[in-house]
Design a protein around this motif. Structure first.
Motif, PDB file in Angstrom:
ATOM      1  N   HIS A  30       0.982  -0.940   0.086  1.00  0.00           N
ATOM      2  CA  HIS A  30       0.060   0.120  -0.019  1.00  0.00           C
ATOM      3  C   HIS A  30       0.851   1.157   0.036  1.00  0.00           C
ATOM      4  N   SER A 132      -8.650  -8.496   9.393  1.00  0.00           N
ATOM      5  CA  SER A 132      -7.618  -7.990  10.148  1.00  0.00           C
ATOM      6  C   SER A 132      -6.320  -8.371   9.458  1.00  0.00           C
ATOM      7  N   CYS A 135       0.345  -4.851   9.451  1.00  0.00           N
ATOM      8  CA  CYS A 135       0.677  -3.958   8.574  1.00  0.00           C
ATOM      9  C   CYS A 135       2.340  -3.706   9.028  1.00  0.00           C
ATOM     10  N   ASP A 154      -4.195  -3.613  11.385  1.00  0.00           N
ATOM     11  CA  ASP A 154      -5.490  -2.938  10.909  1.00  0.00           C
ATOM     12  C   ASP A 154      -6.526  -3.824  10.648  1.00  0.00           C
ATOM     13  N   MET A 156     -10.318  -4.029   8.426  1.00  0.00           N
ATOM     14  CA  MET A 156     -11.068  -3.339   7.479  1.00  0.00           C
ATOM     15  C   MET A 156     -12.622  -3.634   7.708  1.00  0.00           C
ATOM     16  N   LYS A 164     -14.772   0.695   2.096  1.00  0.00           N
ATOM     17  CA  LYS A 164     -14.181   0.030   3.200  1.00  0.00           C
ATOM     18  C   LYS A 164     -13.739   1.116   3.929  1.00  0.00           C
ATOM     19  N   ARG A 166     -10.966   1.883   7.176  1.00  0.00           N
ATOM     20  CA  ARG A 166      -9.774   1.268   7.799  1.00  0.00           C
ATOM     21  C   ARG A 166      -9.642   1.545   9.483  1.00  0.00           C
ATOM     22  N   ARG A 200      -9.565   5.463  13.261  1.00  0.00           N
ATOM     23  CA  ARG A 200      -9.632   5.734  11.998  1.00  0.00           C
ATOM     24  C   ARG A 200      -8.118   6.537  11.510  1.00  0.00           C
ATOM     25  N   GLN A 201      -7.835   6.213  10.250  1.00  0.00           N
ATOM     26  CA  GLN A 201      -6.618   7.130   9.926  1.00  0.00           C
ATOM     27  C   GLN A 201      -6.889   8.423  10.155  1.00  0.00           C
ATOM     28  N   ARG A 245       0.771  -5.199   3.777  1.00  0.00           N
ATOM     29  CA  ARG A 245      -0.206  -5.882   4.594  1.00  0.00           C
ATOM     30  C   ARG A 245      -0.105  -7.139   4.451  1.00  0.00           C
TER      31      ARG A 245
END
Length: 278
Positions: A30, A132, A135, A154, A156, A164, A166, A200-201, A245
């Motif tokens: 990613h 899951s 990462c 992580d 999803m 989705k 994350r 969350r990010q 991931r």
């Protein structure tokens, strides 16, 4: 927002080309373009701030003790709002946090290194039906950023609109945020962190900004220099940068844990000998 000038566009183009993840391991890659863009604007913001106010400093010695304490309390409240209150209002996150906590407690009697703990927790979550993954972030050094690597989990989730969502899960987040000889103000900020982070990010970014700024103030107050791994860019690279991931329950190359632990990471996380609570 003002359009980027030619120089800015050129630097952004260079950034996206030169920061591609260049390591190999199991799992999907990613190379987060959003990370690269955010990193660019972070740099632009810091550059602009220093240009407009060359003699200003966020952690000026002119801060009063009461002013510093008030700022620390405000920072702590913001972290609680981002990491604790939102979890309580989200049934999915509340259940996920409970399942992560349950997995960590099951590991408590054993002696595992961090990588084994992360993989074991990830495996247990997958057994419970979560999407899951483990990462593995790794980044090259660049101007203002030291090279490094880090692992976290992580999860999803398919949102109502089909997209989705994350979630970043880090059992060691609070331990990673500790600094040498913390001031009372920094302790106030640390006290706002949950035992484990689940966010969350977009919620992680402001939390990382707060921690970086407050750590800088704390270290400066103690007469200590800011190490590379406490800088804002470094923190963002750890949790929001490009990553690979994997969902494999077993490491690609199974090996012994670090010296002193006398344990192997086995296939599934709970038949293995103590979670280091650092």
């Amino acid at each position: 927002m003002k359009p980027l000038n030619a120089d800015a566009r050129a630097r952004l183009s260079y950034l996206s080309e030169s920061h591609a993840c260049s390591y190999s391991t199991s799992g999907s890659e990613h190379d987060s373009l959003s990370y690269l863009i955010h990193e660019f604007f972070e740099n632009e913001y810091e550059l602009g701030k220093s240009t407009l106010h060359p003699n200003s400093d966020d952690d000026s010695d002119s801060d009063t003790k009461s002013g510093s304490a008030d700022r620390a309390r405000q920072s702590a409240d913001e972290i609680r709002k981002l990491l604790k209150q939102r979890n309580k209002c989200d049934p999915f996150r509340l259940q996920l946090y409970s399942n992560v906590e349950e997995a960590v407690e099951a590991l408590a009697p054993f002696k595992l290194n961090r990588s084994c703990v992360n993989r074991a927790v990830m495996s247990r979550l997958r057994e419970k039906g979560y999407d899951s993954g483990l990462c593995k972030a790794r980044w090259e050094g660049s101007k203002g950023l030291s090279p490094g690597n880090y692992e976290y989990i992580d999860v999803m989730q398919i949102a109502v609109d089909g997209k989705k969502e994350r979630y970043i899960v880090d059992v060691y987040f609070t331990a990673e945020s500790e600094v040498a000889g913390p001031t009372d103000e920094y302790q106030t900020v640390l006290s706002a962190l949950p035992e484990m982070v689940l966010a969350r990010q977009e919620e992680m970014r402001p939390v990382l900004r707060i921690l970086a700024d407050e750590a800088k103030r704390s270290l400066k107050h103690r007469g200590l220099s800011l190490p590379p791994w406490r800088k804002k860019q470094f923190l963002i690279a750890k949790w929001l940068g490009p990553y690979r991931r994997t969902t494999n329950p077993v490491p690609a190359s199974l090996g012994l844990a670090p010296a002193g632990s006398d344990v192997k990471c086995r296939a599934v996380g709970f038949a293995v000998p103590q979670l280091h609570r650092q």
